[in-house]
Design a protein around this motif. Structure first.
Motif, PDB file in Angstrom:
ATOM      1  N   ALA A 151       5.198 -11.131 -19.073  1.00  0.00           N
ATOM      2  CA  ALA A 151       4.640 -12.763 -18.625  1.00  0.00           C
ATOM      3  C   ALA A 151       3.397 -13.186 -18.527  1.00  0.00           C
ATOM      4  CB  ALA A 151       4.774 -12.650 -17.270  1.00  0.00           C
ATOM      5  N   ALA A 152       2.809 -12.122 -18.851  1.00  0.00           N
ATOM      6  CA  ALA A 152       1.407 -12.758 -20.069  1.00  0.00           C
ATOM      7  C   ALA A 152       0.704 -13.816 -21.420  1.00  0.00           C
ATOM      8  CB  ALA A 152      -0.110 -12.066 -19.186  1.00  0.00           C
ATOM      9  N   SER A 153       2.450 -13.393 -21.628  1.00  0.00           N
ATOM     10  CA  SER A 153       2.216 -13.053 -22.907  1.00  0.00           C
ATOM     11  C   SER A 153       2.494 -14.752 -23.654  1.00  0.00           C
ATOM     12  CB  SER A 153       3.367 -12.531 -24.021  1.00  0.00           C
ATOM     13  OG  SER A 153       4.754 -12.480 -23.785  1.00  0.00           O
ATOM     14  N   ARG A 154       3.841 -15.362 -22.414  1.00  0.00           N
ATOM     15  CA  ARG A 154       4.655 -16.431 -22.486  1.00  0.00           C
ATOM     16  C   ARG A 154       3.615 -17.506 -21.563  1.00  0.00           C
ATOM     17  NH1 ARG A 154       9.648 -15.726 -18.979  1.00  0.00           N
ATOM     18  NH2 ARG A 154      10.368 -17.955 -19.535  1.00  0.00           N
ATOM     19  N   PHE A 155       2.960 -16.796 -20.466  1.00  0.00           N
ATOM     20  CA  PHE A 155       2.341 -18.088 -19.887  1.00  0.00           C
ATOM     21  C   PHE A 155       0.428 -17.428 -19.699  1.00  0.00           C
ATOM     22  CE2 PHE A 155       6.559 -18.042 -17.636  1.00  0.00           C
ATOM     23  CZ  PHE A 155       7.064 -19.815 -17.296  1.00  0.00           C
ATOM     24  N   PRO A 156       0.141 -17.770 -20.410  1.00  0.00           N
ATOM     25  CA  PRO A 156      -0.988 -17.336 -20.541  1.00  0.00           C
ATOM     26  C   PRO A 156      -2.390 -18.533 -19.707  1.00  0.00           C
ATOM     27  CG  PRO A 156      -0.414 -18.798 -22.643  1.00  0.00           C
ATOM     28  CD  PRO A 156       0.994 -17.955 -21.682  1.00  0.00           C
ATOM     29  N   GLU A 157      -2.154 -19.184 -19.107  1.00  0.00           N
ATOM     30  CA  GLU A 157      -2.803 -20.228 -18.386  1.00  0.00           C
ATOM     31  C   GLU A 157      -2.566 -19.279 -17.099  1.00  0.00           C
ATOM     32  OE1 GLU A 157      -3.469 -24.442 -17.054  1.00  0.00           O
ATOM     33  OE2 GLU A 157      -2.585 -24.736 -17.970  1.00  0.00           O
ATOM     34  N   GLY A 158      -1.485 -19.480 -16.425  1.00  0.00           N
ATOM     35  CA  GLY A 158      -0.821 -18.832 -15.164  1.00  0.00           C
ATOM     36  C   GLY A 158      -1.268 -17.045 -15.360  1.00  0.00           C
ATOM     37  N   ALA A 159      -1.339 -16.748 -16.405  1.00  0.00           N
ATOM     38  CA  ALA A 159      -2.190 -15.479 -16.028  1.00  0.00           C
ATOM     39  C   ALA A 159      -3.287 -15.476 -15.574  1.00  0.00           C
ATOM     40  CB  ALA A 159      -1.948 -14.782 -18.035  1.00  0.00           C
ATOM     41  N   VAL A 160      -4.195 -16.380 -16.649  1.00  0.00           N
ATOM     42  CA  VAL A 160      -5.717 -16.250 -16.317  1.00  0.00           C
ATOM     43  C   VAL A 160      -5.462 -16.889 -14.951  1.00  0.00           C
ATOM     44  CG1 VAL A 160      -7.467 -17.673 -16.708  1.00  0.00           C
ATOM     45  CG2 VAL A 160      -5.582 -16.809 -18.853  1.00  0.00           C
ATOM     46  N   LEU A 161      -5.157 -17.929 -14.085  1.00  0.00           N
ATOM     47  CA  LEU A 161      -4.971 -18.039 -12.901  1.00  0.00           C
ATOM     48  C   LEU A 161      -5.198 -17.227 -11.871  1.00  0.00           C
ATOM     49  CD1 LEU A 161      -3.670 -22.239 -13.831  1.00  0.00           C
ATOM     50  CD2 LEU A 161      -6.288 -21.458 -12.915  1.00  0.00           C
ATOM     51  N   PHE A 162      -3.911 -16.621 -12.327  1.00  0.00           N
ATOM     52  CA  PHE A 162      -3.826 -15.941 -11.252  1.00  0.00           C
ATOM     53  C   PHE A 162      -5.011 -14.826 -10.795  1.00  0.00           C
ATOM     54  CE2 PHE A 162      -1.783 -11.693  -9.995  1.00  0.00           C
ATOM     55  CZ  PHE A 162      -0.863 -12.191  -8.995  1.00  0.00           C
ATOM     56  N   ALA A 163      -5.054 -14.487 -12.223  1.00  0.00           N
ATOM     57  CA  ALA A 163      -6.602 -12.738 -12.084  1.00  0.00           C
ATOM     58  C   ALA A 163      -7.607 -13.566 -11.316  1.00  0.00           C
ATOM     59  CB  ALA A 163      -6.967 -12.918 -13.330  1.00  0.00           C
ATOM     60  N   GLY A 164      -7.798 -14.827 -11.356  1.00  0.00           N
ATOM     61  CA  GLY A 164      -9.402 -15.501 -10.967  1.00  0.00           C
ATOM     62  C   GLY A 164      -8.580 -16.280  -9.269  1.00  0.00           C
ATOM     63  N   ALA A 165      -7.042 -16.582  -8.849  1.00  0.00           N
ATOM     64  CA  ALA A 165      -7.391 -16.714  -7.603  1.00  0.00           C
ATOM     65  C   ALA A 165      -6.311 -16.117  -6.808  1.00  0.00           C
ATOM     66  CB  ALA A 165      -6.344 -18.822  -7.530  1.00  0.00           C
ATOM     67  N   CYS A 166      -5.803 -14.821  -7.645  1.00  0.00           N
ATOM     68  CA  CYS A 166      -4.194 -14.450  -6.570  1.00  0.00           C
ATOM     69  C   CYS A 166      -4.590 -12.866  -6.500  1.00  0.00           C
ATOM     70  CB  CYS A 166      -3.130 -14.924  -7.030  1.00  0.00           C
ATOM     71  SG  CYS A 166      -2.531 -17.069  -7.363  1.00  0.00           S
ATOM     72  N   ALA A 167      -5.161 -12.553  -7.861  1.00  0.00           N
ATOM     73  CA  ALA A 167      -5.527 -10.266  -7.834  1.00  0.00           C
ATOM     74  C   ALA A 167      -6.326 -10.486  -7.064  1.00  0.00           C
ATOM     75  CB  ALA A 167      -5.608 -10.784  -9.625  1.00  0.00           C
ATOM     76  N   GLY A 168      -6.967 -10.713  -6.300  1.00  0.00           N
ATOM     77  CA  GLY A 168      -7.883 -10.838  -5.283  1.00  0.00           C
ATOM     78  C   GLY A 168      -6.992 -10.563  -3.990  1.00  0.00           C
ATOM     79  N   CYS A 169      -6.331 -10.634  -3.679  1.00  0.00           N
ATOM     80  CA  CYS A 169      -4.877 -10.049  -2.715  1.00  0.00           C
ATOM     81  C   CYS A 169      -3.318  -9.538  -3.198  1.00  0.00           C
ATOM     82  CB  CYS A 169      -4.623 -11.479  -1.404  1.00  0.00           C
ATOM     83  SG  CYS A 169      -5.771 -12.224  -0.292  1.00  0.00           S
ATOM     84  N   HIS A 170      -3.434 -10.483  -3.804  1.00  0.00           N
ATOM     85  CA  HIS A 170      -1.494  -9.666  -4.389  1.00  0.00           C
ATOM     86  C   HIS A 170      -1.803  -8.934  -5.828  1.00  0.00           C
ATOM     87  CE1 HIS A 170      -0.043 -12.442  -2.048  1.00  0.00           C
ATOM     88  NE2 HIS A 170      -0.896 -13.638  -2.290  1.00  0.00           N
ATOM     89  N   GLY A 171      -2.923  -9.105  -6.336  1.00  0.00           N
ATOM     90  CA  GLY A 171      -2.973  -7.526  -7.787  1.00  0.00           C
ATOM     91  C   GLY A 171      -2.525  -6.378  -7.194  1.00  0.00           C
ATOM     92  N   GLN A 172      -2.654  -5.101  -8.479  1.00  0.00           N
ATOM     93  CA  GLN A 172      -2.243  -4.108  -8.024  1.00  0.00           C
ATOM     94  C   GLN A 172      -3.333  -3.151  -7.756  1.00  0.00           C
ATOM     95  OE1 GLN A 172      -0.536  -2.066 -11.217  1.00  0.00           O
ATOM     96  NE2 GLN A 172       0.159   0.143 -10.255  1.00  0.00           N
ATOM     97  N   GLY A 173      -3.290  -2.658  -6.751  1.00  0.00           N
ATOM     98  CA  GLY A 173      -4.306  -1.818  -5.941  1.00  0.00           C
ATOM     99  C   GLY A 173      -5.009  -2.920  -5.195  1.00  0.00           C
ATOM    100  N   ALA A 174      -5.112  -4.331  -5.038  1.00  0.00           N
ATOM    101  CA  ALA A 174      -5.956  -4.721  -4.207  1.00  0.00           C
ATOM    102  C   ALA A 174      -5.996  -4.575  -2.482  1.00  0.00           C
ATOM    103  CB  ALA A 174      -5.639  -6.190  -3.751  1.00  0.00           C
ATOM    104  N   PRO A 175      -7.319  -4.606  -2.127  1.00  0.00           N
ATOM    105  CA  PRO A 175      -7.551  -4.031  -0.593  1.00  0.00           C
ATOM    106  C   PRO A 175      -6.388  -4.639   0.730  1.00  0.00           C
ATOM    107  CG  PRO A 175      -9.841  -3.954  -1.915  1.00  0.00           C
ATOM    108  CD  PRO A 175      -8.328  -4.845  -2.470  1.00  0.00           C
ATOM    109  N   MET A 176      -6.587  -5.734   0.183  1.00  0.00           N
ATOM    110  CA  MET A 176      -5.083  -6.352   1.279  1.00  0.00           C
ATOM    111  C   MET A 176      -4.124  -5.785   1.585  1.00  0.00           C
ATOM    112  SD  MET A 176      -7.292  -9.166   2.054  1.00  0.00           S
ATOM    113  CE  MET A 176      -6.302 -10.349   3.478  1.00  0.00           C
ATOM    114  N   MET A 177      -3.436  -5.191   0.265  1.00  0.00           N
ATOM    115  CA  MET A 177      -2.503  -5.059   0.135  1.00  0.00           C
ATOM    116  C   MET A 177      -2.014  -3.899   0.745  1.00  0.00           C
ATOM    117  SD  MET A 177      -0.622  -6.976  -1.619  1.00  0.00           S
ATOM    118  CE  MET A 177       0.890  -6.457  -1.908  1.00  0.00           C
ATOM    119  N   GLY A 178      -2.739  -2.731   1.731  1.00  0.00           N
ATOM    120  CA  GLY A 178      -2.893  -2.224   2.431  1.00  0.00           C
ATOM    121  C   GLY A 178      -2.720  -2.703   4.338  1.00  0.00           C
ATOM    122  N   GLN A 179      -2.920  -4.241   4.103  1.00  0.00           N
ATOM    123  CA  GLN A 179      -2.706  -4.108   5.714  1.00  0.00           C
ATOM    124  C   GLN A 179      -1.495  -5.483   5.828  1.00  0.00           C
ATOM    125  OE1 GLN A 179      -6.333  -7.254   6.127  1.00  0.00           O
ATOM    126  NE2 GLN A 179      -7.464  -5.505   4.774  1.00  0.00           N
ATOM    127  N   GLY A 180       0.025  -4.435   5.476  1.00  0.00           N
ATOM    128  CA  GLY A 180       0.766  -4.590   5.598  1.00  0.00           C
ATOM    129  C   GLY A 180       1.478  -6.330   4.877  1.00  0.00           C
TER     130      GLY A 180
END
Length: 433
Positions: free
Chosen positions: A321-350
């Motif tokens: 996905a990152a190779s096909r959507f490089p801009e999306g991967a960068v934006l996801f890492a900055g805006a989304c991964a804190g909650c939705h990324g693998q191992g994110a603390p929020m993922m343990g809250q249901g």
């Protein structure tokens, strides 16, 4: 002489056509005419039993009456909420028993006629934003209980703003023709081969619950396409996913999972309620669980029943996905991964995994785009996942890049087409009244 006869003949033809047109218009008006029902004095508290009023309160929650008939920061059921449609903006009516601006002078018979036939006490045709094509299937005893509940509310003197519709749809007699095409009377049939719980669910879903009002596609005239019942629709710019075998959930719904979702707004193995579904969950969280279980039993049967066999592994194609959507991967890492990324603390809250999110797996990107634009609010008493909106922080192109990346990473579904245009449309629809 011959020319004179021809002129007379043409004149007679024009006159005949004019008379036929006038006769047709008069016939149409006669067909659309409905008599007024005499006003009454608002009922006194002793007019109804406490049990009837309490039952009506439950039915009002199942029917989501307050959701549409309460404007932002307004008094409950006092109307005035703008409802955007493809034909313009409608404003919901005041359902409190105010004699002048509400339904205080309506008899039970007038209320039943409005709910079953879409005609007001004064004889005006009502717009099908009031889903009377579903309410017509509700039994009179339940409508009377709902009437009792509404009549025991505190009156609020508040008139709804004038509707803003494209010409000539403000001419209400036209609705008589719409009803001839799309209003089908009669009770929901009972299926003797099914359980009492399932039949109760069918009655609630097809009637007061009016689930098909959002989850069934509509034709150009705004009528539900009955041959495609529960095949998915649009509600306030959000996608109401199919509730049939085409439901895009990564894992099949069970009755238990759907009961949990409908009462709390979250199913860890599926999705979190967002958009117009949030207020529905808030309403259903306040009704007896037996009613929600009946609704869930009926809907799960439409989606193909409970799952069987081993659970398939969830996709995560991060590198591809990152190779096909490089801009999306960068934006996801900055805006989304804190909650939705693998191992994110929020993922343990249901919070459901994005690989389980129905919106990412759907055939259309509407809901996924709206979730990023508007965010998600916990539907029940502030409990559950909360997501901020990014409408002011990200452009349509950037949101499209994130959506393309997330779809490619967390699903095995084909790419959505023309995403920037779809996001722009979602943004516009999200700002409509």
């Amino acid at each position: 002489m011959l020319g004179r006869l021809r002129q007379i003949g043409r004149g007679r033809a024009v006159l005949a056509a004019l008379l036929m047109g006038i006769a047709g218009a008069l016939f149409a008006l006669a067909l659309s005419w409905r008599p007024a029902i005499a006003p009454i004095t608002p009922p006194s508290p002793g007019s109804f039993t406490p049990e009837q009023v309490a039952r009506g309160a439950v039915l009002a929650k199942i029917g989501d009456c307050a959701v549409c008939h309460t404007r932002d920061n307004g008094r409950p059921l006092a109307g005035g909420r703008p409802l955007a449609t493809p034909f313009g903006t409608l404003y919901s009516d005041n359902l409190t028993p105010d004699p002048e601006t509400g339904i205080g002078t309506w008899s039970a018979a007038a209320f039943r006629r409005a709910m079953k036939d879409g005609v007001s006490r004064t004889g005006e045709h009502l717009y099908p934003a009031l889903p009377y094509e579903h309410f017509t299937h509700v039994r009179d005893a339940d409508l009377d209980a709902l009437y009792a509940f509404l009549m025991m509310r505190r009156p609020v003197h508040e008139a709804a703003p004038a509707n803003r519709l494209i010409f000539p749809l403000g001419f209400r007699p036209l609705l008589a023709g719409w009803k001839l095409l799309f209003l089908h009377h009669g009770e929901t049939p009972t299926d003797s081969s099914r359980s009492a719980e399932w039949n109760r669910g069918a009655y609630l879903v097809e009637g007061l619950g009016h689930c098909g009002g959002c989850h069934t596609p509509r034709n150009l005239a705004g009528g539900e396409i009955r041959s495609q019942a529960y095949a998915g629709g649009i509600a306030e710019g959000w996608r109401a996913p199919p509730l049939n075998a085409a439901n895009p959930a990564a894992r099949k719904w069970t009755q238990e999972a759907l009961v949990t979702y409908l009462r709390t707004g979250i199913s860890p193995d599926h999705s979190a309620a967002a958009g117009p579904m949030g207020p529905v969950v808030d309403s259903l969280s306040q009704v007896p669980e037996s009613e929600v279980r009946a609704i869930a039993a009926y809907i799960v049967s439409k989606m193909g029943g409970s799952p069987s066999g081993p659970v398939a592994p969830l996709p995560d194609h991060a590198e591809a996905a990152a190779s096909r959507f490089p801009e999306g991967a960068v934006l996801f890492a900055g805006a989304c991964a804190g909650c939705h990324g693998q191992g994110a603390p929020m993922m343990g809250q249901g919070r459901p995994l994005l690989s389980l999110a129905t919106a990412l797996r759907d055939t259309e990107p509407n809901s996924a785009a709206q979730a990023i634009l508007q965010g998600i609010e916990p539907p029940v008493a502030g409990r559950g996942p909360k997501m901020p909106g990014f409408a002011d922080a990200l452009t349509d192109r950037q949101i499209a890049a994130v959506l393309g990346y997330a779809r490619a990473r967390y699903t095995d579904r084909p790419d959505w087409k023309k995403l920037p245009a779809a996001v722009a449309k979602a943004r516009k629809e999200g700002t409509q009244p």
